[in-house]
Motif scaffolding. Sequence first.
Motif, PDB file in Angstrom:
ATOM      1  N   ARG A 175       0.638  -1.286  -0.067  1.00  0.00           N
ATOM      2  CA  ARG A 175      -0.098  -0.111   0.188  1.00  0.00           C
ATOM      3  C   ARG A 175       0.885   1.190   0.127  1.00  0.00           C
ATOM      4  O   ARG A 175       0.307   2.137  -0.498  1.00  0.00           O
ATOM      5  CB  ARG A 175      -0.939  -0.068   1.279  1.00  0.00           C
ATOM      6  CG  ARG A 175      -2.279  -0.743   1.120  1.00  0.00           C
ATOM      7  CD  ARG A 175      -3.188  -0.595   2.308  1.00  0.00           C
ATOM      8  NE  ARG A 175      -2.691  -0.826   3.419  1.00  0.00           N
ATOM      9  CZ  ARG A 175      -2.785  -1.894   4.254  1.00  0.00           C
ATOM     10  NH1 ARG A 175      -3.389  -2.919   3.624  1.00  0.00           N
ATOM     11  NH2 ARG A 175      -2.111  -1.664   5.398  1.00  0.00           N
ATOM     12  N   ARG A 176       1.975   1.348   0.880  1.00  0.00           N
ATOM     13  CA  ARG A 176       2.541   2.472   0.829  1.00  0.00           C
ATOM     14  C   ARG A 176       3.531   2.653  -0.443  1.00  0.00           C
ATOM     15  O   ARG A 176       4.136   3.789  -0.740  1.00  0.00           O
ATOM     16  CB  ARG A 176       3.846   2.252   1.887  1.00  0.00           C
ATOM     17  CG  ARG A 176       3.229   2.508   3.165  1.00  0.00           C
ATOM     18  CD  ARG A 176       4.116   2.769   4.382  1.00  0.00           C
ATOM     19  NE  ARG A 176       5.072   1.452   4.561  1.00  0.00           N
ATOM     20  CZ  ARG A 176       4.830   0.618   5.393  1.00  0.00           C
ATOM     21  NH1 ARG A 176       3.509   0.519   6.200  1.00  0.00           N
ATOM     22  NH2 ARG A 176       5.638  -0.266   5.545  1.00  0.00           N
ATOM     23  N   ASP A 177       3.779   1.633  -1.391  1.00  0.00           N
ATOM     24  CA  ASP A 177       4.515   1.793  -2.649  1.00  0.00           C
ATOM     25  C   ASP A 177       4.009   0.872  -3.617  1.00  0.00           C
ATOM     26  O   ASP A 177       4.470   0.232  -4.052  1.00  0.00           O
ATOM     27  CB  ASP A 177       6.082   1.206  -2.312  1.00  0.00           C
ATOM     28  CG  ASP A 177       6.847   1.803  -3.617  1.00  0.00           C
ATOM     29  OD1 ASP A 177       6.513   2.652  -4.478  1.00  0.00           O
ATOM     30  OD2 ASP A 177       8.052   1.172  -3.484  1.00  0.00           O
ATOM     31  N   VAL A 178       2.624   1.470  -4.188  1.00  0.00           N
ATOM     32  CA  VAL A 178       1.965   0.878  -5.313  1.00  0.00           C
ATOM     33  C   VAL A 178       2.762   0.798  -6.368  1.00  0.00           C
ATOM     34  O   VAL A 178       2.832  -0.381  -7.087  1.00  0.00           O
ATOM     35  CB  VAL A 178       0.723   1.561  -5.423  1.00  0.00           C
ATOM     36  CG1 VAL A 178      -0.138   0.840  -6.856  1.00  0.00           C
ATOM     37  CG2 VAL A 178      -0.204   1.348  -4.308  1.00  0.00           C
ATOM     38  N   PRO A 179       3.647   1.878  -6.862  1.00  0.00           N
ATOM     39  CA  PRO A 179       4.436   1.738  -8.147  1.00  0.00           C
ATOM     40  C   PRO A 179       5.353   0.724  -7.927  1.00  0.00           C
ATOM     41  O   PRO A 179       5.639  -0.163  -8.857  1.00  0.00           O
ATOM     42  CB  PRO A 179       4.967   3.133  -8.196  1.00  0.00           C
ATOM     43  CG  PRO A 179       4.008   3.997  -7.599  1.00  0.00           C
ATOM     44  CD  PRO A 179       3.410   3.339  -6.313  1.00  0.00           C
ATOM     45  N   GLY A 180       6.019   0.635  -6.788  1.00  0.00           N
ATOM     46  CA  GLY A 180       6.986  -0.258  -6.499  1.00  0.00           C
ATOM     47  C   GLY A 180       6.382  -1.879  -6.509  1.00  0.00           C
ATOM     48  O   GLY A 180       7.159  -2.617  -7.430  1.00  0.00           O
ATOM     49  N   ALA A 181       5.124  -1.960  -6.315  1.00  0.00           N
ATOM     50  CA  ALA A 181       4.562  -3.251  -6.531  1.00  0.00           C
ATOM     51  C   ALA A 181       4.211  -3.648  -8.029  1.00  0.00           C
ATOM     52  O   ALA A 181       4.442  -4.714  -8.462  1.00  0.00           O
ATOM     53  CB  ALA A 181       3.098  -3.377  -5.659  1.00  0.00           C
ATOM     54  N   LEU A 182       4.148  -2.584  -8.951  1.00  0.00           N
ATOM     55  CA  LEU A 182       3.762  -2.826 -10.003  1.00  0.00           C
ATOM     56  C   LEU A 182       5.212  -3.139 -10.638  1.00  0.00           C
ATOM     57  O   LEU A 182       5.445  -3.948 -11.681  1.00  0.00           O
ATOM     58  CB  LEU A 182       3.383  -1.442 -11.028  1.00  0.00           C
ATOM     59  CG  LEU A 182       1.992  -0.932 -10.442  1.00  0.00           C
ATOM     60  CD1 LEU A 182       1.585   0.318 -11.069  1.00  0.00           C
ATOM     61  CD2 LEU A 182       1.059  -2.124 -10.763  1.00  0.00           C
TER      62      LEU A 182
END
Length: 223
Positions: A175-182
């Motif tokens: 949740r804190r880093d959605v772009p990172g999850a992508l």
Amino acid sequence: MGTSSERTRERRELKAARRGDRDGSGPTLDERPPARFPGATAKFGLLGEVLMTGLLVTLVAIPVVTLPVALAAGIRHLRRFVRAEGSPLSQFWTDVRRGLAGGAVVGLATAVLIGLFALDIDLAASGALPGGAVVAVVGWTGLVVTAVALLTAAGAWTPETGWRHALRTTPGLVRRDVPGALYLAATAAFVVIVTWVLAPLAIPALGCAALAVVAVPERRTGA
């Protein structure tokens, strides 16, 4: 760990130091703080370490259910390497041994989920189910979420806190880093695609995946 503004200031100071070092006007690089990731400055050394990590992860992950602990140990190994903290192979095997029991449970659960989602996709493609398109979307989404969760949890695991803590913190990290999850989702897709094209490519691909888990949280956040 410094704030985003502090990291931005350090990058600007380092750029100024490099310019001054080249033209002789100063400040010089010797006056700047040491690099955040000194182990990553030797590009060929980092490449070799990534390839070796991929080989180690592949060997440990052969039973399949050991993939989580293999990734976790590989990620910790590369994290120590880029930080120049000392990265003996003995520490990799120590991490494998300490995380094996819980990691195998996580691996089994992951294998079951992947099997169920793959079955959904296969049934949707066969036309045997009504609303096959929706089922296929659910299946593909489930695979992506599972892959991101696996990589995130492997990156969060430590021998001291264990797998339960890693799994509990995973939703918050995503949740804190959605772009990172992508980015991690793209990494997982890369591993699958290159392995499907040529199986031996799984070795460097897994090494790259471990490096991605190390690098993605440390990427530039702007400002």
